[in-house]
Design an enzyme around this catalytic site. Structure first.
Site, PDB file in Angstrom:
ATOM      1  N   HIS A   6      41.788  44.120  45.852  1.00 21.09           N
ATOM      2  CA  HIS A   6      41.117  43.649  44.635  1.00 21.09           C
ATOM      3  C   HIS A   6      39.673  43.220  44.905  1.00 21.09           C
ATOM      4  O   HIS A   6      39.433  42.028  45.157  1.00 21.09           O
ATOM      5  CB  HIS A   6      41.888  42.468  44.050  1.00 21.09           C
ATOM      6  CG  HIS A   6      43.163  42.844  43.396  1.00 21.09           C
ATOM      7  ND1 HIS A   6      43.275  43.059  42.045  1.00 21.09           N
ATOM      8  CD2 HIS A   6      44.394  43.060  43.907  1.00 21.09           C
ATOM      9  CE1 HIS A   6      44.526  43.390  41.743  1.00 21.09           C
ATOM     10  NE2 HIS A   6      45.225  43.392  42.857  1.00 21.09           N
ATOM     11  N   CYS A  25      44.403  48.419  41.895  1.00 19.66           N
ATOM     12  CA  CYS A  25      45.804  48.003  41.899  1.00 19.66           C
ATOM     13  C   CYS A  25      46.592  48.719  40.795  1.00 19.66           C
ATOM     14  O   CYS A  25      46.800  49.912  40.884  1.00 19.66           O
ATOM     15  CB  CYS A  25      45.887  46.480  41.790  1.00 19.66           C
ATOM     16  SG  CYS A  25      47.506  45.820  42.193  1.00 19.66           S
ATOM     17  N   GLU A  43      37.434  42.641  42.851  1.00 21.32           N
ATOM     18  CA  GLU A  43      36.975  41.668  41.840  1.00 21.32           C
ATOM     19  C   GLU A  43      37.395  40.244  42.184  1.00 21.32           C
ATOM     20  O   GLU A  43      36.886  39.296  41.601  1.00 21.32           O
ATOM     21  CB  GLU A  43      37.492  42.076  40.446  1.00 21.32           C
ATOM     22  CG  GLU A  43      38.926  41.688  40.121  1.00 21.32           C
ATOM     23  CD  GLU A  43      39.975  42.593  40.763  1.00 21.32           C
ATOM     24  OE1 GLU A  43      39.649  43.313  41.722  1.00 21.32           O
ATOM     25  OE2 GLU A  43      41.134  42.562  40.303  1.00 21.32           O
TER      26      GLU A  43
END
Lengths: 73, 217
Positions: B184, B84, B186
């Site tokens: 994302h 990002c 994560e």
């Protein structure tokens, strides 16, 4: 010296901010407006104006997506 | 192996990235003013709003002292993952081609998206199945490139959340050791929050680092 750097989206790259403004104007009764583009303005006092192109290309703009114009104030 | 996660003022996904990386190895936060990567095997440039996204997303972070080290690390072949805002920073730093522009619909978007793994042979995708379900959350995620690039991830048909060119969600550099993506991974490491597909990317890095160590020994 006081200068103004005008930063614009490069021609041909979709400019949704410009489009949104262009669509909003008729809603307020303004007609006959087209090709609206939204950019940025950076004003600065600079001793050595010869540094300006490098400043613009390395930080103030992203040359891949933006054009700039330096204007003396 | 050890991951290093960069923290700039305004970064907000550093801890999630660290926790995700810790599911596959060790992970340490690296401060933006440090010029020391502390011997990490892979660097993660996480999401957020580094330096307030002032001027352009990633424009100022790109000049942080730690980024000089990251650039050197990348040029030496080290694995770098930009997520990002991290993707935006790597583009601004010239480590990845292209740029990220404001979403075509001008709005912040936060949703789960389906991704196609176009290139399963990179150090970042070799443990990935053909498709991944991972969230996106951004306002400046419309990928643009005037030249051909090595696409790694594409938004699946109907899933492009931002008007990205050719549905591009993630790219690698020519050398294949620097990877940037808008989704994302994560935030997708536990079924409790909908998907653990993001873990596959961290596992891929671990595998790649493991193979490199074997080669050098």
């Amino acid at each position: 010296m006081r200068v103004r750097v005008l930063i614009r989206p490069k021609a041909g790259i979709l400019d949704p901010q410009g489009q949104a403004v262009e669509r909003a104007l008729p809603a307020l009764g303004f007609s006959g407006v087209e090709n609206v583009h939204v950019g940025r303005l950076v004003e600065l006092d600079v001793d050595d104006t010869a540094q300006l192109p490098s400043m613009c290309e390395r930080l103030l703009t992203n040359p891949l997506i933006e054009d700039y114009e330096i204007v003396n104030v | 192996m050890k991951f290093g996660v960069i923290r700039f003022p305004g970064t907000c996904d550093d801890v999630d990235a660290q926790l995700a990386a810790q599911r596959v190895g060790d992970a340490e936060l690296l401060w933006h003013r440090d010029r020391d990567l502390k011997g990490v095997d892979a660097v993660i440039v996480p999401g957020g709003f580094s330096y307030g996204d002032y001027l352009r997303a990633g424009a100022i972070a790109r000049f942080a002292p730690v980024m000089e080290e990251v650039i050197e690390f990348a040029h030496a072949g080290g694995l770098v993952l930009g997520i990002c805002n991290g993707f935006q920073i790597l583009c601004e730093a010239g480590l990845l081609p292209g740029a990220l522009l404001i979403n075509d619909h001008l709005k912040f978007v936060f949703r789960q998206v389906n991704l196609e793994v176009v290139d399963p042979n990179t150090p970042f995708t070799r443990e990935c199945p053909p498709t991944l379900s991972i969230p996106v959350k951004h306002t400046t995620g419309r990928y643009y490139t005037p030249t051909p690039v090595q696409v790694v991830l594409r938004y699946a048909p109907g899933n492009n959340p931002n008007g990205s060119q050719d549905d591009i969600a993630g790219v690698v550099n020519n050398a294949g050791n620097v990877f940037g993506l808008m989704p994302h991974p994560e935030h997708a490491v536990d079924l409790l929050t909908g998907s653990e597909d993001g873990l596959r990317i961290f596992e891929s890095i671990r595998t790649a680092v493991g193979e490199r160590v074997k080669v050098t020994v």
